[in-house]
Enzyme design. Sequence first.
Site: not given
Length: 234
Positions: A50, A73
């Site tokens: 991440s 996304a």
Amino acid sequence: MFTGIVEEMGTVISLEERDDMTLWDGTSGKGTELTVRGNVVLDGAYLGCSICVNGVCLTATELKDDTFKVGLAPETLRRTYLGTMQKGDRVNLERASEIGGRNSGHFVQGHVDGVGTIIDRWTDEDSLFFKVKVDPNLLRYIVPKGFVAIDGTSLTVCEVDLRPEESWFTFMLVEYTQKKIVIPGKQVGGLLNIEVDVLGKYSESALAAIMPRIEELESRVKELEQKLSRYEGN
């Protein structure tokens, strides 16, 4: 989890809409891919790690010597302004925090709650102040002297105006921080990714769960008081 202490400013290399993204079942689908140049955040990076980009927790899908790629996304594009990024834009970058390490900021998830708009900025000696307008539903979690993550930077709230027609808060950047993050380069009308303190949201959720019990107890206490009053009257 992140700390909101930005490690470096990176540079956007590209933002592409692709129709050849490989899905879980091997088929291809459409998606948005962001490529960023960085240095510090690539130290120890691995596929699937991440990286916080302007306050957004994103998963590294490709790593090279000085660049990395992440997918954006649809939810990320709806909640943030990352979909408006252009080649050459500067971004705040931070690696995920280490367990047991110091946290000089606060608990930042990288889950942006919404976008704020800069409506004023001014200087006070060596400090730089910003006034930011946000949705009232988001502002209720922002309190004076509380934490807020702005473009991934852990900052302290100065003032808050909850009036619906106003709906703004202010924050201040000290001289050192001004040189380490991208926010000072933004003018009135600029956008900021906002993540409120998650502890405030958890507190609200916990309180909502117990309020029906509290209201029930208050009702029963009131009934008992009325019965006691009638008893004493007799």
